[in-house]
Design a protein around this motif. Structure first.
Motif, PDB file in Angstrom:
ATOM      1  N   ASP A 111       0.975  -1.394   0.098  1.00 30.28           N
ATOM      2  CA  ASP A 111      -0.052   0.177  -0.057  1.00 30.28           C
ATOM      3  C   ASP A 111       1.012   1.228  -0.003  1.00 30.28           C
ATOM      4  N   PRO A 112       0.314   2.284  -0.517  1.00 24.48           N
ATOM      5  CA  PRO A 112       1.116   3.755  -0.388  1.00 24.48           C
ATOM      6  C   PRO A 112       1.814   3.732   0.776  1.00 24.48           C
ATOM      7  N   GLY A 113       3.103   4.067   0.800  1.00 20.86           N
ATOM      8  CA  GLY A 113       3.866   4.493   2.131  1.00 20.86           C
ATOM      9  C   GLY A 113       4.560   3.339   2.957  1.00 20.86           C
ATOM     10  N   ASP A 114       4.023   1.840   2.451  1.00 21.54           N
ATOM     11  CA  ASP A 114       4.557   0.890   3.050  1.00 21.54           C
ATOM     12  C   ASP A 114       6.122   0.797   2.728  1.00 21.54           C
ATOM     13  N   LYS A 115       7.184   0.316   3.657  1.00 18.11           N
ATOM     14  CA  LYS A 115       8.271   0.455   3.618  1.00 18.11           C
ATOM     15  C   LYS A 115       8.926  -0.951   2.798  1.00 18.11           C
ATOM     16  N   VAL A 116       9.769  -0.522   2.157  1.00 17.40           N
ATOM     17  CA  VAL A 116      10.575  -2.001   1.083  1.00 17.40           C
ATOM     18  C   VAL A 116      12.127  -1.831   1.750  1.00 17.40           C
ATOM     19  N   VAL A 117      12.863  -2.843   2.029  1.00 21.57           N
ATOM     20  CA  VAL A 117      14.496  -2.643   2.346  1.00 21.57           C
ATOM     21  C   VAL A 117      14.994  -2.761   0.746  1.00 21.57           C
ATOM     22  N   MET A 118      15.732  -2.022   0.515  1.00 22.52           N
ATOM     23  CA  MET A 118      16.828  -2.312  -0.640  1.00 22.52           C
ATOM     24  C   MET A 118      18.070  -2.383  -0.288  1.00 22.52           C
ATOM     25  N   GLU A 119      18.879  -2.869  -1.085  1.00 23.98           N
ATOM     26  CA  GLU A 119      20.525  -2.825  -0.983  1.00 23.98           C
ATOM     27  C   GLU A 119      20.693  -1.350  -1.618  1.00 23.98           C
ATOM     28  N   SER A 120      22.030  -1.088  -1.314  1.00 28.74           N
ATOM     29  CA  SER A 120      22.651   0.316  -1.712  1.00 28.74           C
ATOM     30  C   SER A 120      23.845   0.077  -2.260  1.00 28.74           C
ATOM     31  N   PRO A 121      23.997  -0.200  -3.734  1.00 27.27           N
ATOM     32  CA  PRO A 121      23.032   0.170  -4.776  1.00 27.27           C
ATOM     33  C   PRO A 121      22.137  -0.965  -5.158  1.00 27.27           C
ATOM     34  N   THR A 122      21.368  -0.940  -5.952  1.00 31.77           N
ATOM     35  CA  THR A 122      20.357  -1.816  -6.390  1.00 31.77           C
ATOM     36  C   THR A 122      20.030  -1.826  -7.732  1.00 31.77           C
ATOM     37  N   TYR A 123      19.134  -2.707  -8.085  1.00 31.40           N
ATOM     38  CA  TYR A 123      18.529  -2.941  -9.544  1.00 31.40           C
ATOM     39  C   TYR A 123      17.770  -1.593  -9.848  1.00 31.40           C
ATOM     40  N   LEU A 124      17.944  -1.084 -10.928  1.00 28.11           N
ATOM     41  CA  LEU A 124      17.264   0.184 -11.128  1.00 28.11           C
ATOM     42  C   LEU A 124      15.861   0.009 -11.387  1.00 28.11           C
ATOM     43  N   ALA A 125      15.537  -1.068 -12.274  1.00 25.46           N
ATOM     44  CA  ALA A 125      14.016  -1.213 -12.345  1.00 25.46           C
ATOM     45  C   ALA A 125      13.393  -1.517 -11.439  1.00 25.46           C
ATOM     46  N   ALA A 126      13.921  -2.047 -10.352  1.00 28.70           N
ATOM     47  CA  ALA A 126      13.029  -2.364  -9.281  1.00 28.70           C
ATOM     48  C   ALA A 126      12.752  -1.236  -8.309  1.00 28.70           C
ATOM     49  N   ILE A 127      13.596  -0.072  -8.628  1.00 30.79           N
ATOM     50  CA  ILE A 127      13.426   1.242  -7.953  1.00 30.79           C
ATOM     51  C   ILE A 127      12.360   1.933  -8.520  1.00 30.79           C
ATOM     52  N   GLN A 128      12.048   1.686  -9.847  1.00 26.85           N
ATOM     53  CA  GLN A 128      11.192   2.377 -10.622  1.00 26.85           C
ATOM     54  C   GLN A 128       9.849   1.937 -10.355  1.00 26.85           C
ATOM     55  N   ILE A 129       9.988   0.505 -10.313  1.00 27.39           N
ATOM     56  CA  ILE A 129       8.687  -0.320 -10.199  1.00 27.39           C
ATOM     57  C   ILE A 129       8.070   0.050  -8.551  1.00 27.39           C
TER      58      ILE A 129
END
Length: 378
Positions: free
Chosen positions: A101-119
């Motif tokens: 849902d909008p505002g839900d938190k996702v943990v990402m690597e730094s850096p990570t796959y660009l398309a995943a960020i966009q999605i």
């Protein structure tokens, strides 16, 4: 990455004189075109119903084959656990649609796959960043983030990561698998590159270390057969998979039946493993060539040292801006991807990604000679 740099990158695909290390493309020489053409004829002639609508979950024989195939990376699955997707990237979209849902938190690597960020931005997710080193993410840091932030998802590319090429170590995979049971979260293990190994030993999937059924494993045939046929798969906990199926019904009904049948027949005939072995030999030589060419560039650039995948990652001295370097490189007819866009948090303007799979060895050498000229003028 500045908008003008992105536009310039897109233009490069139309310029045949550019030596490009920019895209994450497999080599066109690796595509089994003649074999797939023969299989397509056989499939359509012998099973014309393949041209009809199919089930959203996917072509049953391929689902059975995938469930058996992933046993060698430690995943125990049945055909019912497998959803065929239109590339593994669709899996990211479907699981985000299912769980966020909008505002839900996702943990990402730094850096990570660009398309995943966009999605994930499309679904208005917010982010927490987990850092790492040459052995992958810091699992103790991730544990603290999960306790503090209570995210819905963790997104990881643990094997030959895009963009860095780094692989999460066996010890950390095992730690992560044990740690998950203490938290209510789903891990997306995105693994499009895992079969592209040129040295070292294969590692089990994180999902193989998952003691509490909290990992969704995404795989793809894009890098090992063909990206154009758009066939990937997801193996996920049953409640998550059901929601992804519902999302897929409203997205594209099902992945192309013909593409699924092509992949299945290619695999059923025993052609996949020798094909991967040939690709790995080819790409392994290209990686070796690119690594040899690094000596042409300044010695104070830090490079990753991957054992597989498609990418090398560079960290330049702080005073060098990759976007500025890119603009100068394009004038010399060579391209790479400035690294800033791979960071959710922004910054890191002195980083860059280099693809070695698509260019010929001759062009890799020539491209680095051109890059050396660019550095000599800075």
């Amino acid at each position: 990455m500045a908008g003008n740099v992105i536009r310039e990158l897109l233009k490069l695909t139309q310029q045949p004189d550019i030596i490009s290390f920019a895209g994450g493309l497999p080599s066109q020489d690796s595509f089994p075109a003649e074999i797939l053409a023969e299989i397509a004829q056989d499939v359509i002639r012998n099973n014309p119903s393949i041209l009809q609508y199919g089930t959203t979950e996917g072509y049953w024989p391929l689902r059975e084959w995938v469930a058996d195939w992933v046993k060698d990376i430690g995943i125990s699955a049945k055909a019912e656990d497998v959803l065929i997707t239109s590339g593994s990237q669709q899996g990211i979209d479907l699981i985000a649609k299912a769980l966020l849902d909008p505002g839900d938190k996702v943990v990402m690597e730094s850096p990570t796959y660009l398309a995943a960020i966009q999605i994930l931005k499309t679904y208005e997710a917010s982010y927490a960043i987990v850092h790492g080193d040459g052995s992958g993410i810091f699992v103790d840091e991730l544990d603290s983030i999960l306790t503090r932030e209570k995210p819905k998802l963790i997104y990881l590319v643990p094997t030959f990561q895009n963009p860095t090429g780094i692989t999460l170590s066996l010890e950390r995979r095992q730690e992560l698998g044990k740690m998950l049971s203490r938290h209510q979260v789903i891990v997306v293990e995105d693994d499009p590159y895992g079969r592209l190994r040129y040295s070292g030993n294969a590692l089990p999937a994180i999902k193989a270390c998952d003691e509490s059924s909290q990992v969704a494993f995404f795989g793809s045939f894009s890098k090992i057969v063909s990206p154009g046929i758009r066939v990937g798969f997801a193996i996920a906990p049953a409640p998550v998979l059901r929601k992804m199926v519902i999302g897929k019904q409203g997205t594209d009904v099902h992945t192309s039946n013909l593409s699924q049948a092509l992949v299945y027949e290619f695999c059923r005939r025993g052609l996949l493993e020798p094909h991967i072995a040939g690709i790995n030999q080819q790409y392994g030589h290209k990686l070796k060539t690119m690594r040899e060419c690094l000596s042409m560039l300044p010695a104070d650039i830090k490079w990753t040292n991957p054992e597989g995948g498609l990418f090398l990652w560079a960290e330049f001295p702080e005073h060098i801006k990759a976007a500025t370097l890119f603009e100068a490189a394009v004038k010399e007819k060579v391209a790479f991807v400035p690294g800033e866009s791979f960071f959710v948090e922004g910054g890191h303007t002195n980083t860059a990604r280099f693809n070695f799979s698509n260019a010929s060895e001759e062009n890799i050498r020539e491209g680095f000679r051109r890059l050396a000229q660019v550095f000599s003028k800075m």
